[in-house]
Design an enzyme around this catalytic site. Structure first.
Site, PDB file in Angstrom:
ATOM      1  N   CYS A  27       0.848  -1.183   0.000  1.00 37.01           N
ATOM      2  CA  CYS A  27       0.000   0.000   0.000  1.00 37.01           C
ATOM      3  C   CYS A  27       0.887   1.238   0.000  1.00 37.01           C
ATOM      4  O   CYS A  27       2.100   1.146   0.147  1.00 37.01           O
ATOM      5  CB  CYS A  27      -0.926   0.005   1.205  1.00 37.01           C
ATOM      6  SG  CYS A  27      -0.060   0.102   2.779  1.00 37.01           S
ATOM      7  N   ARG A  28       0.258   2.412  -0.160  1.00 39.46           N
ATOM      8  CA  ARG A  28       0.995   3.662  -0.093  1.00 39.46           C
ATOM      9  C   ARG A  28       1.550   3.839   1.315  1.00 39.46           C
ATOM     10  O   ARG A  28       0.955   3.400   2.293  1.00 39.46           O
ATOM     11  CB  ARG A  28       0.081   4.842  -0.430  1.00 39.46           C
ATOM     12  CG  ARG A  28      -0.381   4.873  -1.865  1.00 39.46           C
ATOM     13  CD  ARG A  28      -1.095   6.182  -2.180  1.00 39.46           C
ATOM     14  NE  ARG A  28      -2.007   6.622  -1.133  1.00 39.46           N
ATOM     15  CZ  ARG A  28      -3.318   6.433  -1.128  1.00 39.46           C
ATOM     16  NH1 ARG A  28      -3.872   5.799  -2.136  1.00 39.46           N
ATOM     17  NH2 ARG A  28      -4.059   6.886  -0.153  1.00 39.46           N
TER      18      ARG A  28
END
Length: 167
Positions: A27-28
């Site tokens: 994920c970011r």
């Protein structure tokens, strides 16, 4: 060699998160929540704290504040059982109705058994000297009645957790 760790680090601006179902998610790096894509898992992992907390998406579940440690956890209101806090592992009632209802039920059953024990004792007092098996009935009724009254006191003294909202 540790097989639970990724072979190399995440790409720039990304991070790895491991779901409790052992799925490695990417994920970011600024993400605060991430959902597991597996159809049999679908957990939502909150990344705001140092240790990620996991909540399971299920209909009828609510956020509950523990009466003992004041931590928040998710509890399914559909089964209407006692809630065990995942943080402190202590048991509490979710809402006062459950504990009050159980306390009244156990108190009524306890009083009935004690009354039956007294009735059987008075009615069979003369017969008890000839037949020793009646003592077992007396003892059974009194012990069952006392156990039910003790259980009733347990529910009366139980702490009550607060429902914060449904998810």
């Amino acid at each position: 060699m540790d097989l639970t760790q990724p072979i190399k680090g995440p790409p720039p601006g990304k991070k790895y998160v491991r779901c409790p179902c052992n799925c490695l998610l990417i994920c970011r790096s600024t993400a605060q929540r991430i959902a597991c894509p597996r159809p049999n898992c679908q957990r939502i992992i909150n990344l705001t704290s140092y240790l990620p907390t996991v909540t399971v998406r299920s209909p009828g579940s609510s956020r509950v504040q523990c009466a003992h440690c004041n931590e928040i956890f998710v509890f399914s209101l559909s089964n209407r059982a006692l809630a065990r806090c995942p943080h402190c592992r202590r048991v509490s009632s979710v809402g006062p109705e459950y504990a009050r209802t159980r306390a009244v039920i156990y108190m009524i059953i306890g009083i009935i058994f004690l009354g039956a024990g007294i009735g059987v004792t008075v009615a069979t007092y003369e017969l008890a000297s000839k037949s020793g098996g009646i003592y077992v009935v007396w003892i059974g009724a009194f012990i069952t009645g006392l156990c039910m009254l003790i259980r009733s006191m347990f529910y009366c003294a139980m702490r009550v957790s607060k429902v914060l909202g449904t998810s």
